[in-house]
Design an enzyme around this catalytic site. Structure first.
Site, short mmCIF file in Angstrom:
data_model
loop_
_atom_site.label_atom_id
_atom_site.label_comp_id
_atom_site.label_asym_id
_atom_site.label_seq_id
_atom_site.Cartn_x
_atom_site.Cartn_y
_atom_site.Cartn_z
N ASP A 3 0.87 -1.17 0.00
CA ASP A 3 0.00 0.00 0.00
C ASP A 3 0.91 1.23 0.00
OD1 ASP A 3 -2.38 1.59 0.41
OD2 ASP A 3 -1.73 1.80 2.48
N ASP B 114 -1.39 -0.79 6.17
CA ASP B 114 -1.57 -0.29 7.53
C ASP B 114 -2.99 0.13 7.85
OD1 ASP B 114 -1.52 2.12 5.93
OD2 ASP B 114 -1.24 3.22 7.81
N ASP C 47 -6.96 -2.11 4.27
CA ASP C 47 -5.97 -3.09 3.85
C ASP C 47 -6.20 -4.46 4.48
OD1 ASP C 47 -4.53 -1.30 2.23
OD2 ASP C 47 -3.44 -0.53 3.97
#
Length: 665
Positions: free
Chosen positions: A369, A559, A563
């Protein structure tokens, strides 16, 4: 001799019991109480425990040594017959009795073919044929091997114990401005903790003081102090290292991030890697086969060997039994994985199970990410362009109007101004939702906002602004364009190094983000990431990962709450634990405590080194045992070679396994 147990003898299989989560927790609490008692008594207690670990083996070793001297170097007329036999029996009891007892207990519970039984049969058999010294020696060296096993497990647990010792039992809270010491578990959300210099924070909260500097090494693995500003999140286990600070509690004791970390570490030791599980299953099949082969070696030759001597073939069978004990495998493999988990903890990386060490060692693609993983997740002014006025005035006037805004972009500009906005007066403020803000600063009309805001008031601006992928705040004074602020999420200092390290391992890197494609592409280009996909919803990330998993072993690093589904889906889900959401951390297989992207490479490296050490031990154990088994069956190896093949190889495997804890990653 179970770890720090003064009364019981451990076995090569007891390592499985020793790494159970509840025992880790119980032992950690014992250490915690000892650690809090900084006097000589606590140290003496630890020394006494180690002394008592060695005491039975030391007694037997001394008695055996004296007997060997009497037998071979200093003959004594009285040291014969029943006196000699009794002496060796007395030498055997301190190390042999616990094993005989465990063999009986195991058989009573249905586990007939344990290595306790192998060692018992081999040593009692040696006594039966008059080989007293060898019978005692086998058990003495076996006991010494178990002591080193216990000490190795103790070393492997050290880093995890340090984590388990981070929560203070008591905290000081302010009640009507009076300091009151209470139990940490009794503290409530909203209470104000008074944290003195050198004290550990007992619960998660937000900092009320203007600033404070903390030692976060226990949580992040980083020794550099971390300075927090007012309203910053601070976590249980952080140590205040300067002035008295105030913290408002936001999470109860049992729900703190550190409490969840402790649960992860405790659970991690119970999750076995595939190699470890295979060896345990193998040992359960292997041991009874060895027992029946030993019986065959002893009895079958009487059918076709001339001059068959029972004692000679029994001796060969006993050697075969000692050699075949699977201690080296059953000890060193779990110890290798446990050492890997401990080494990772030391580096601020928490593996929730040994199986993920194997997974990380084999990862082919790391998918990441962007926000909070490769970037800091905080808007910062990256560039200021002033047109027709001094830059200092552009910053001052814009920051002044943005003090009336609640948007994070406005906060970034105010922080960049560093107080200069306080010298001017702001009036007549009007905010346009999603566009920007308008008002008067010292009588001048200020417009600050997006391209759409400028178009709304028919104000021209530089054409290059339309091509930028980043957030741009355009500023106009009295209906005239005077410049802009380029604002972007700041890339983490070690992000580029992290990508380079992964490429050195021939691992492909992919960026998945919900941010604009142009922004994602720009970040990927700067960091040299192989592929980048933006404008993704959580379900889009899932689809991308499913497609990648069909042909590759995938690790995903994220995080945020969004996600969590992808972290759960990946072969190895990695969460950034410092600022990451609880959902991501709880779903992840691996948690990086200090949010540094370079720790992804460290986690992979620890996985590879752990797997390498485990397979070195497997190869060494099988190789040496196979060679000495053949020699023993052929009558070419004595009980002393058998001792080396069993205990010697186990000791070498243990020493090899603990190497990982001394490696620098």
């Amino acid at each position: 001799m179970k770890f720090l147990d003064k009364n019981k003898h451990s076995s090569c299989c007891s390592i499985e019991e020793e790494v159970k989560p509840n025992e880790v927790l119980i032992h950690s609490e014992k250490l915690k109480s000892e650690h809090n008692n900084h006097n000589g008594h606590s140290h003496n207690t630890g020394d006494q425990s180690v002394f008592q670990l060695f005491l039975p083996a030391a007694i037997s070793f001394i008695l055996l040594g004296v007997a060997l001297i009497f037998d071979n170097f200093w003959n004594q007329n009285w040291f014969t017959e029943w006196i000699r036999t009794t002496w060796y029996i007395v030498a055997y009891i301190p190390v042999g009795f616990p094993v005989l007892k465990e063999a009986f207990e195991s058989a009573r519970k249905g586990d007939l073919f344990s290595e306790f039984l192998l060692m018992s049969i081999a040593t009692i058999g040696a006594f039966a044929i008059g080989e007293y010294p060898e019978g005692v020696a086998v058990m003495v060296f076996y006991a010494i091997g178990e002591i080193f096993q216990s000490l190795a497990v103790q070393r492997a647990k050290t880093n995890i114990k340090n984590l388990l010792d981070q929560r203070p039992d008591e905290v000081t809270i302010l009640v009507n401005n009076d300091a009151k010491l209470i139990k940490a578990v009794d503290a409530k959300i909203g209470d104000i903790i008074q944290l003195k210099s050198g004290e550990k924070l007992g619960l998660d909260g937000v900092l009320l003081s203007d600033s404070a500097t903390f030692n976060t090494a226990a949580l992040t693995g980083e020794s550099t102090p971390d300075t927090k500003m007012k309203d910053a999140v601070v976590l249980a286990g952080m140590i205040n290292i300067n002035t008295v600070s105030l913290v408002r509690i936001t999470t109860v004791y049992n729900d703190s991030k550190l409490s969840k970390i402790l649960e992860m570490v405790q659970d991690a030791t119970a999750k076995k890697a595939p190699t470890e599980l295979f060896i345990r299953k193998f040992a359960k099949i292997y041991t009874p086969i060895v027992v029946f082969l030993a019986i065959g070696i002893c009895l079958i030759p009487m059918l076709f060997v001339e001059n068959y001597i029972f004692n000679d073939w029994l001796y060969r069978a006993l050697i075969f039994l000692v050699i075949s004990c699977p201690c080296a495998l059953v000890i060193s493999i779990p110890l290798g994985y446990f050492g890997g988990i401990g080494a990772a903890s030391k580096n601020g990386i928490l593996f929730k199970g040994a199986t993920f060490l194997d997974t990380m060692a084999a990862v082919q693609i790391v998918v990441m990410d962007k926000t909070g993983t490769l970037t800091k997740g905080v808007f910062k002014v990256q560039k200021v362009v002033a047109v027709g006025i001094p830059e200092v005035d552009l910053v001052k006037y814009t920051a002044a109007i943005e003090t009336k805004s609640t948007h994070p972009v406005g906060t970034a500009i105010v922080e960049y101004a560093n107080g200069s906005e306080k010298t001017v007066t702001v009036t007549d403020v009007e905010e346009f939702v999603g566009l920007g803000i308008k008002g008067k600063v010292d009588g001048n009309e200020i417009l600050a906002g997006s391209v759409k805001l400028m178009k709304k008031f028919n104000i021209g601006y530089d054409a290059e602004i339309d091509a930028s992928p980043f957030t741009i705040i355009i500023v106009a004074i009295n209906q005239k364009y005077v410049g802009y602020f380029l604002i972007a999420d700041e890339i983490k200092e070690d992000a580029k190094e992290a990508i380079q390290s992964l490429h050195q391992l021939n691992i492909q890197t992919i960026l998945l983000s919900g941010d604009k494609q142009a922004v994602v592409t720009a970040v990927a280009k700067e960091l040299n990431i192989d592929q980048a996909f933006g404008d993704l919803l959580p379900e889009d990330k899932v689809r991308k990962l499913v497609a990648l998993k069909k042909k590759n072993l995938i690790a995903f690093v994220g995080d945020g709450v969004n996600d969590a589904p992808v972290i759960a889906l990946a072969d190895a889900g990695i969460a950034m634990g410092g600022l990451g959401s609880d959902a991501a951390i709880e779903t992840a297989d691996i948690v990086i405590q200090n949010d540094q992207p370079t720790k992804i490479f460290t986690a992979i490296n620890i996985g590879k080194q752990t797997k390498k050490i485990v397979w070195q031990n497997i190869t060494m154990a099988f190789g040496v045992k196979a060679a000495v088994l053949i020699l023993g069956a052929g009558g070419l190896a004595t009980m002393w070679e058998a001792v080396f093949a069993d205990v010697g190889v186990a000791l070498l495997a243990i020493l090899n396994a603990v190497r990982i804890q001394k490696m620098k990653f």
